[in-house]
Write a protein that holds these residues in place. Structure first.
Motif, PDB file in Angstrom:
ATOM      1  N   LEU A 102       0.828  -1.208   0.000  1.00  0.00           N
ATOM      2  CA  LEU A 102       0.000   0.000   0.000  1.00  0.00           C
ATOM      3  C   LEU A 102       0.862   1.257   0.000  1.00  0.00           C
ATOM      4  O   LEU A 102       1.812   1.372   0.768  1.00  0.00           O
ATOM      5  N   ASN A 103       0.515   2.188  -0.859  1.00  0.00           N
ATOM      6  CA  ASN A 103       1.174   3.493  -0.877  1.00  0.00           C
ATOM      7  C   ASN A 103       0.311   4.425  -0.033  1.00  0.00           C
ATOM      8  O   ASN A 103      -0.714   4.931  -0.491  1.00  0.00           O
ATOM      9  N   VAL A 104       0.725   4.660   1.193  1.00  0.00           N
ATOM     10  CA  VAL A 104      -0.078   5.403   2.166  1.00  0.00           C
ATOM     11  C   VAL A 104      -0.328   6.832   1.715  1.00  0.00           C
ATOM     12  O   VAL A 104      -1.391   7.394   1.959  1.00  0.00           O
ATOM     13  N   SER A 105       0.618   7.432   1.025  1.00  0.00           N
ATOM     14  CA  SER A 105       0.461   8.830   0.609  1.00  0.00           C
ATOM     15  C   SER A 105      -0.634   8.996  -0.441  1.00  0.00           C
ATOM     16  O   SER A 105      -1.172  10.085  -0.600  1.00  0.00           O
ATOM     17  N   THR A 111     -10.194   4.526   3.222  1.00  0.00           N
ATOM     18  CA  THR A 111      -9.654   3.231   2.791  1.00  0.00           C
ATOM     19  C   THR A 111      -8.793   2.629   3.887  1.00  0.00           C
ATOM     20  O   THR A 111      -8.869   1.429   4.161  1.00  0.00           O
ATOM     21  N   LEU A 112      -7.981   3.459   4.525  1.00  0.00           N
ATOM     22  CA  LEU A 112      -7.144   2.971   5.628  1.00  0.00           C
ATOM     23  C   LEU A 112      -8.002   2.482   6.790  1.00  0.00           C
ATOM     24  O   LEU A 112      -7.708   1.443   7.397  1.00  0.00           O
TER      25      LEU A 112
END
Length: 144
Positions: A102-105, A111-112
């Motif tokens: 997962l690309n948190v940025s 979604t998180l």
């Protein structure tokens, strides 16, 4: 008639096991090829973040495939397996793969939160199923 259906079902499961094993072998070869290609391209032996994420994602995908293969074998070819534990375990691994790559940025807060809720639900489900398993094993069927 039921015996014929059981044999057909078992044959189909064996075919699925063989096909899944073939897919896993091909995915492992692909993973090896990607690692070799990425390591040998300039700058040699240095991997960029996107390359690492691709490798980790494919690595986790192969692990999920192995778990799925094990699930098929345990669940359908051995009747005594606890189906719920196996399915929940595969789901936890799949969600873990999603979290790892997962690309948190670029991911929204909702979604998180959804991923967090999914992880909590799967872990609670796993704990509940595992804690109830010994109780179910101790119950003796009534004698006729």
């Amino acid at each position: 008639m039921i015996t014929l259906i059981k044999k057909l079902e078992r044959g189909l499961m064996l075919a699925l096991v063989v096909m899944m094993a073939l897919v896993l072998v091909l995915a492992t070869v692909e993973l090896g090829w990607i690692i070799i290609k990425d390591v040998l391209t300039p700058p040699a032996f240095l991997l960029e973040i996107d390359e690492l994420l691709e490798i980790f994602g494919l690595f986790m995908l192969v692990l999920i495939g192995i778990e799925l293969l094990e699930t098929i074998v345990k669940t359908y070819l051995h009747e005594s397996a606890n189906h719920a534990v196996i399915v929940i375990t595969v789901a936890i691994i799949a969600v873990a793969r999603k979290v790892i790559i997962l690309n948190v940025s670029e991911t929204s807060g909702m979604t998180l939160l959804g991923l967090a809720a999914t992880i909590i639900a799967l872990c609670l489900g796993y704990a509940l199923v595992k804690s109830k398993r010994p109780l179910l094993e101790n119950i003796q069927p009534p004698e006729s």
